[in-house]
Design an enzyme around this catalytic site. Structure first.
Site, PDB file in Angstrom:
ATOM      1  CD  GLN A  27      33.388  42.445  43.014  1.00 28.27           C
ATOM      2  OE1 GLN A  27      34.488  42.648  42.526  1.00 28.27           O
ATOM      3  NE2 GLN A  27      33.176  42.455  44.314  1.00 28.27           N
ATOM      4  CE1 TYR A  54      41.657  37.850  34.138  1.00 26.42           C
ATOM      5  CE2 TYR A  54      41.728  40.169  33.509  1.00 26.42           C
ATOM      6  CZ  TYR A  54      42.349  39.048  34.031  1.00 26.42           C
ATOM      7  OH  TYR A  54      43.657  39.131  34.449  1.00 26.42           O
ATOM      8  CB  SER A 212      47.054  40.159  43.434  1.00 30.01           C
ATOM      9  OG  SER A 212      46.289  39.876  44.597  1.00 30.01           O
ATOM     10  N   PRO A 213      48.348  43.644  43.917  1.00 24.41           N
ATOM     11  CG  PRO A 213      48.209  45.909  43.350  1.00 24.41           C
ATOM     12  CD  PRO A 213      47.887  44.539  42.830  1.00 24.41           C
ATOM     13  N   GLY A 288      42.394  47.102  41.085  1.00 19.47           N
ATOM     14  CA  GLY A 288      41.029  46.659  40.839  1.00 19.47           C
ATOM     15  C   GLY A 288      40.139  47.371  41.839  1.00 19.47           C
ATOM     16  CG  ASN A 298      43.596  51.900  45.522  1.00 19.21           C
ATOM     17  OD1 ASN A 298      43.675  51.658  46.719  1.00 19.21           O
ATOM     18  ND2 ASN A 298      42.891  51.161  44.697  1.00 19.21           N
TER      19      ASN A 298
END
Length: 321
Positions: A27, A54, A212-213, A288, A298
């Site tokens: 990305q 990854y 993945s919070p 992320g 965040n």
């Protein structure tokens, strides 16, 4: 920034950290990665997470190039990688995946080369491997520590029973056992962190680097009205994520959580992150991001934690049922 000790080790991690899954190479380019990592580091983040699988090694290469650019003191940064899935995708041959001594040793060497560093602070067994004896895994990780290639080792998505099996073997043979688990944790995914691992936090003393919070972006609220073009869930190859998270019941609860966040004058993602790090058994929550603005938002979670008193936490529980 707040720092927490990793389980019963002396290693301190920033309570918010930065990971490269999906984003790096797929990305964003080097310049974007540089901007994000630099912003994170300048705001107190000291833990950067990666894995051999990854982007099939390209994520580690990108992070390595950024680290080479910077003048950061290596001792101020905690770097991780993970071994299990291999870095060659469909080209993986026997012994290029799993947790055999051969693959662990070779994967560690390759990760160090891609990241352009001499050692890893944390090295995770990315999944349990039922085909490799636990003793082989523990001995190999112990040897990597003895040789200075890694400083601590841990597990990711292992059961409590599997983790304790590794500790039992390590104790019986005077070896170094795992000190950290990297599980998924968010308001929708709670069982492992809150129930299954509960006995492990005191003895043997388990740290957690949760991933993945924000539930693959669902808890940002951007999927309340469909899937935006260019978002993670719109990417080819990630249909499984879309099927898992964009479900009517989950989206309804996200809408209710969003309404509560508005009442508290905070954003939904900062509330979701604050909820996550409010758990004292979470050492760090891995972020992320593809844009600096996302990271800026965040980081506000560090203040929102103070807003989530018992009453507000109760309201969140009521929404989640």
């Amino acid at each position: 920034m707040e720092y927490r000790y990793l389980g019963k080790t002396g290693l301190q991690l920033s309570v918010l950290s930065f990971g490269s899954w999906v984003t790096f190479h797929k990305q964003i380019d080097d310049n974007h990665a540089d901007e994000l990592m630099s912003f994170a580091y300048d705001n107190g983040v000291n833990f950067f997470d990666n894995a051999e699988v990854y982007a099939l090694g390209e994520s580690e290469k990108m992070m390595g190039r950024i680290l080479k650019r910077k003048s950061w003191d290596r001792t101020s940064v905690v770097l991780s990688s993970k071994v299990y899935f291999g870095s060659r995708g469909k080209e993986n041959k026997p012994n290029q995946t799993g947790l055999s001594r051969k693959h662990i040793m070779e994967a560690c060497r390759e990760s160090l080369q891609r990241l352009q560093v001499d050692y890893l602070d944390l090295f995770f067994c990315h999944r349990p491997d039922p085909n490799t004896p636990i003793g082989e895994i523990v001995w190999t990780m112990h040897n990597l520590i003895q040789h200075g290639k890694i400083l601590y080792w841990g597990t990711s998505m292992w059961s409590a029973e599997e983790i304790m099996s590794a500790h039992k073997f390590a104790k019986e043979h005077n070896l170094i056992g795992p000190v950290v688990e990297q599980p998924e944790y968010n308001v929708f995914e709670r069982t492992k962190v809150e129930q299954e691992y509960a006995p492990l936090y005191n003895d043997p003393g388990l740290g957690t680097t949760v991933w993945s919070p924000l539930a693959a972006g669902l808890l940002t609220g951007k999927y309340l009205n469909g899937i935006p073009e260019g978002s993670r869930l719109a990417m080819p190859g990630f249909e499984w994520l879309k099927e898992r998270w964009v479900q009517e019941e989950k989206v309804r609860k996200v809408g209710a959580l969003n309404d509560l966040a508005k009442q508290l004058n905070v954003s939904l993602p900062t509330m979701a992150l604050a909820w996550c790090i409010k758990n004292p058994n979470v050492t760090t929550a891995i972020l992320g991001a593809t844009k600096r603005e996302q990271l800026e938002e965040n980081f506000k979670a560090l203040e929102v934690v103070k807003v989530l008193n018992d009453e507000e936490m109760g309201k969140i529980e009521e929404i989640l049922k």
